[in-house]
Design an enzyme around this catalytic site. Structure first.
Site, PDB file in Angstrom:
ATOM      1  N   CYS A 113      99.757  11.044  45.276  1.00 43.88           N
ATOM      2  CA  CYS A 113      99.617   9.665  45.746  1.00 43.88           C
ATOM      3  C   CYS A 113      98.494   9.022  44.945  1.00 43.88           C
ATOM      4  O   CYS A 113      97.361   9.509  44.975  1.00 43.88           O
ATOM      5  CB  CYS A 113      99.263   9.681  47.227  1.00 43.88           C
ATOM      6  SG  CYS A 113      98.616   8.103  47.789  1.00 43.88           S
ATOM      7  N   ASN A 147     101.193   9.784  32.635  1.00 42.44           N
ATOM      8  CA  ASN A 147     102.468   9.806  31.920  1.00 42.44           C
ATOM      9  C   ASN A 147     103.525   9.071  32.743  1.00 42.44           C
ATOM     10  O   ASN A 147     103.787   9.436  33.891  1.00 42.44           O
ATOM     11  CB  ASN A 147     102.921  11.260  31.714  1.00 42.44           C
ATOM     12  CG  ASN A 147     104.087  11.371  30.743  1.00 42.44           C
ATOM     13  OD1 ASN A 147     103.894  11.382  29.526  1.00 42.44           O
ATOM     14  ND2 ASN A 147     105.297  11.429  31.268  1.00 42.44           N
ATOM     15  N   GLU A 148     104.080   8.027  32.182  1.00 42.52           N
ATOM     16  CA  GLU A 148     105.187   7.283  32.797  1.00 42.52           C
ATOM     17  C   GLU A 148     104.994   7.070  34.308  1.00 42.52           C
ATOM     18  O   GLU A 148     105.730   7.617  35.125  1.00 42.52           O
ATOM     19  CB  GLU A 148     106.520   7.993  32.538  1.00 42.52           C
ATOM     20  CG  GLU A 148     106.931   7.977  31.086  1.00 42.52           C
ATOM     21  CD  GLU A 148     108.337   8.546  30.844  1.00 42.52           C
ATOM     22  OE1 GLU A 148     108.902   9.158  31.761  1.00 42.52           O
ATOM     23  OE2 GLU A 148     108.854   8.365  29.731  1.00 42.52           O
ATOM     24  N   GLU A 297     107.275   8.277  22.702  1.00 45.26           N
ATOM     25  CA  GLU A 297     108.267   9.354  22.785  1.00 45.26           C
ATOM     26  C   GLU A 297     109.620   8.779  22.390  1.00 45.26           C
ATOM     27  O   GLU A 297     109.937   7.644  22.745  1.00 45.26           O
ATOM     28  CB  GLU A 297     108.406   9.875  24.220  1.00 45.26           C
ATOM     29  CG  GLU A 297     107.159  10.463  24.813  1.00 45.26           C
ATOM     30  CD  GLU A 297     107.385  10.960  26.250  1.00 45.26           C
ATOM     31  OE1 GLU A 297     108.545  11.040  26.706  1.00 45.26           O
ATOM     32  OE2 GLU A 297     106.393  11.252  26.916  1.00 45.26           O
ATOM     33  N   GLN A 346     114.523  22.899  29.342  1.00 45.26           N
ATOM     34  CA  GLN A 346     114.913  23.875  28.311  1.00 45.26           C
ATOM     35  C   GLN A 346     115.927  23.338  27.303  1.00 45.26           C
ATOM     36  O   GLN A 346     115.945  23.759  26.162  1.00 45.26           O
ATOM     37  CB  GLN A 346     115.461  25.132  28.988  1.00 45.26           C
ATOM     38  CG  GLN A 346     114.377  25.925  29.693  1.00 45.26           C
ATOM     39  CD  GLN A 346     114.944  26.871  30.730  1.00 45.26           C
ATOM     40  OE1 GLN A 346     115.795  26.484  31.521  1.00 45.26           O
ATOM     41  NE2 GLN A 346     114.476  28.104  30.737  1.00 45.26           N
TER      42      GLN A 346
HETATM   43  C1  GAL Z   1     109.994  11.498  29.440  1.00 47.60           C
HETATM   44  C2  GAL Z   1     108.720  12.254  29.759  1.00 47.60           C
HETATM   45  C3  GAL Z   1     108.579  13.491  28.896  1.00 47.60           C
HETATM   46  C4  GAL Z   1     109.884  14.256  28.866  1.00 47.60           C
HETATM   47  C5  GAL Z   1     110.991  13.344  28.405  1.00 47.60           C
HETATM   48  C6  GAL Z   1     112.335  14.019  28.295  1.00 47.60           C
HETATM   49  O1  GAL Z   1     110.332  10.637  30.468  1.00 47.60           O
HETATM   50  O2  GAL Z   1     107.595  11.435  29.572  1.00 47.60           O
HETATM   51  O3  GAL Z   1     107.536  14.281  29.389  1.00 47.60           O
HETATM   52  O4  GAL Z   1     110.148  14.727  30.142  1.00 47.60           O
HETATM   53  O5  GAL Z   1     111.111  12.291  29.309  1.00 47.60           O
HETATM   54  O6  GAL Z   1     113.331  13.114  27.903  1.00 47.60           O
END
Ligand code: GAL
Length: 658
Positions: A113, A147-148, A297, A346
């Protein structure tokens, strides 16, 4: 902040998943691929702090050093999206509660939270320790917080915080009751403690405030981390967060206000890139801070979480990376470097497979890295410049999402419907927060700006008075900032400017034909019956035979009085008609466009010395010939280009004019 000198390519790397003896080989492969940056540690809390206050940072320092020896820089993530088992066991109230009232189970991510005081304390302590250790490290160039962000928590702490948030904003219950019309369905509140968190549909005023509250909670959480980090960082370090494109859980303008840089994570999931629709997400992210951004990413081939985890076509990710750069990205990082042997992801695409050998995709990354290296200096400091702005507003989006009126009416799709024809004409677009001043733009499109406030009305009026061309679309000017209906006909305070008002609106079960002097098509999902208010307001198109109410009534208007021009588009046109309309508007507004073959995108970035860089991307699976009306120099292949040149499948040319 010093501007970046280099266009980065990299990957998310998790050395904590591997024995240290393996690291040199991974780093050798990274170097051979041409990677210049890695992001690390954003899920490594349990490794970095195996029990409360016992820090284990040495391994990370060694990893950073080994990478640096090979010219690979580091971005560190604060690992707060994955609080460890010991922490949530010791402080059970740090675990979030879901909508059904159930505590979230440990073992996935984002289970905390973000309003929990115990979580705040743990985060501040840990981030401070991490910052002290790595802030001064010369090889760390930036930080990603968490993260996100995405979790919404429904615990008692959050409910109390929400009530306090409302109290601060509304001052009195009398005010809140009036703004939300709580007399409706007997919702009148006589104590702040009575106000719930919305589970499912609720009062529109409360629903909107809850979204704002979620954003405010994240902002406060993020601010705590920033305050813990910044005293220990180098002046050149930049702090960001990896957002999720169109994710609508909170106001990203609020969240990015305290960050140095915006970043996002671009995943296609199932299927393939639709460049005309995806470009807007880069522009959206660039617009958060009105600065270049990072693609933190992106998928190397395939993901593991979609319905069908198909691979992108060979070369497709290469074109996507260039698309990001063309729209202002300064860095492209693949997620992830190598598949861990265990854990939940994986089967995700990577550059190196579980055996430790490069996957076929590795070569594609290598290709991109070579090209980035070739044009990095050229692109350094360059930015996207646009004469067209599209106005974006989370409040309007949430208001519509709460009451779609037609189940298929979607704010993001509507926005993209206006973006596509601009993208097809290779027009640079700034996606701006709806309250930004509009000086310097020639054309502004404000899709479904349902919520108006004094600031945006003032800016829009000034824009048109100064000769600007403005496009207002359906569902504009219906509500106030409290998500209450305005006591006027839409577009409310913009009616006079637009020379038109909406007498009635209809969710459509079937397309309705629309016809004008130069426009034929149909409206899908939505139709507004317009009433012309001023003699200088021309009807561009009328409905044909429809539900009776709409028959032969104005559907689109254009007002030319004053110096500027305002279009009001009360319809949601089919694709062909939409293209026709937007092209006409672009021409009227005098916006330069660039012709390109289908699937070929041409974008410009301007260097600080004023020189335009043309990035030409072939998003097609086959080669094509591109024609430019000038001669130039292509910087990847280092060759002069005379007008026409060949662009192989999914490849890119970076040009300047002679
Ligand atoms: C994102 C996340 C990453 C990984 C990725 C996989 O949303 O930030 O850590 O999980 O997705 O697609």
């Amino acid at each position: 902040m010093t501007p970046p000198s280099r266009l980065h390519i990299g990957a998310a790397y998790y050395p904590e998943h591997w024995p240290e003896e393996r690291w040199p080989e991974d780093i050798r492969l990274m170097k051979a691929a041409g990677l210049t940056v890695v992001r690390m540690a954003e899920f490594a809390w349990s490794t970095m702090e195996p029990s409360e206050g016992q820090y284990n940072f040495d391994w990370l320092e060694r990893a950073i050093a080994r990478l640096a020896e090979n010219d690979i820089l580091t971005v560190l993530g604060t690992p707060t999206a994955a609080p460890p088992a010991w922490l949530v066991t010791q402080y059970p109230a740090t675990l979030a509660v879901d909508e059904t009232g159930r505590r979230v189970q440990f073992g996935n991510r984002c289970h905390a939270c973000v309003n929990s005081p115990e979580f705040h304390a743990a985060v501040e302590r840990f981030v401070t320790a991490m910052a002290k250790r790595f802030g001064p490290n010369p090889h760390v160039i930036g930080w990603q917080i968490d993260n996100e962000y995405n979790r919404v928590c429904y615990c008692d702490t959050c409910r109390l915080e929400f009530q306090q948030f409302l109290r601060r904003k509304y001052g009195s219950l009398e005010n809140l009751n009036a703004r939300w019309t709580t007399a409706y369905w007997s919702q009148t509140y006589s104590a702040w403690e009575q106000i719930p968190l919305p589970i499912g549909p609720h009062n529109p005023g409360l629903m909107l405030e809850f979204r704002r509250f979620v954003g405010a909670s994240y902002r406060r959480f993020q601010k705590r981390q920033l305050d813990a980090l910044r005293p220990h960082l180098k002046p050149s370090d930049r702090v960001t967060h990896n957002f999720m494109g169109w994710f609508g859980g909170f106001d990203h303008y609020e969240l990015t206000a305290d960050l140095d840089l915006a970043a996002w994570d671009w995943y296609i999931g199932s299927g393939h890139n639709d460049p005309l629709a995806q470009g807007v997400i880069h522009d959206l992210t660039r617009g958060f801070k009105r600065k270049n951004f990072w693609l933190m990413e992106t998928q190397p081939g395939n993901v593991n979480w979609a319905g069908v985890n198909n691979s992108l076509y060979m070369g497709e990710a290469h074109a996507m990376a260039w698309q990001a750069v063309a729209h202002g990205a300064e860095a492209v990082l693949y997620w992830q470097w190598r598949s861990a042997l265990g854990g939940q992801e994986q089967y995700h695409g990577t550059l190196v497979d579980p055996s430790g050998q490069p996957r076929p995709f590795y070569q594609e990354a290598q290709w991109l890295a070579r090209e980035f290296a070739a044009v990095s200096d050229l692109l350094s400091g360059s930015e996207v410049r646009a004469q067209v702005a599209m106005l974006h507003d989370y409040d309007s989006r949430w208001s519509i999402e709460g009451q779609r009126h037609h189940r298929d009416f979607d704010y993001v799709e509507h926005f993209t419907h206006y973006y596509r024809p601009l993208a097809a004409r290779n027009v640079n677009v700034d996606v701006l927060h709806a309250d930004q001043p509009l000086d310097g733009y020639r054309l502004v499109i404000a899709p479904a700006l349902i919520i108006l406030n004094e600031t945006r009305v003032r800016h829009l009026k000034a824009f048109v008075e100064n000769g600007g061309h403005l496009v207002l679309t359906l569902r504009t000017g219906v509500k106030d900032e409290y998500n209450a209906l305005l006591p006027s006909r839409p577009p409310g305070p913009l009616a006079e400017l637009a020379g038109v008002e909406v007498e009635e609106y209809y969710a459509l079960e079937m397309p309705v034909p629309v016809q004008g002097e130069w426009l034929t098509g149909s409206s899908l999902l939505w139709a507004e019956r317009l009433q012309v208010l001023r003699p200088d307001c021309k009807v561009v198109a009328r409905y044909q035979r429809a539900n009776g109410w709409l028959d032969h009534q104005p559907a689109i208007t254009e007002t030319t009085g004053g110096t500027g021009r305002v279009w009001y588009v009360g319809v949601n046109l089919d694709t062909a008609a939409q293209t026709k309309l937007i092209t006409r508007i672009l021409n009227t507004a005098g916006i330069p466009q660039i012709e390109s073959p289908p699937g070929v995108e041409i974008r410009t970035r301007r260097r600080p010395d004023g020189e335009e860089i043309y990035i030409v991307i072939n998003h097609n699976r086959s080669g094509t010939r591109v024609r430019l009306p000038w001669n130039g120099y292509e910087h990847i292949g280092k060759r002069p280009v005379q007008g026409t040149f060949e662009l192989p499948a999914y490849s890119t040319a970076v040009l300047t004019r002679k």
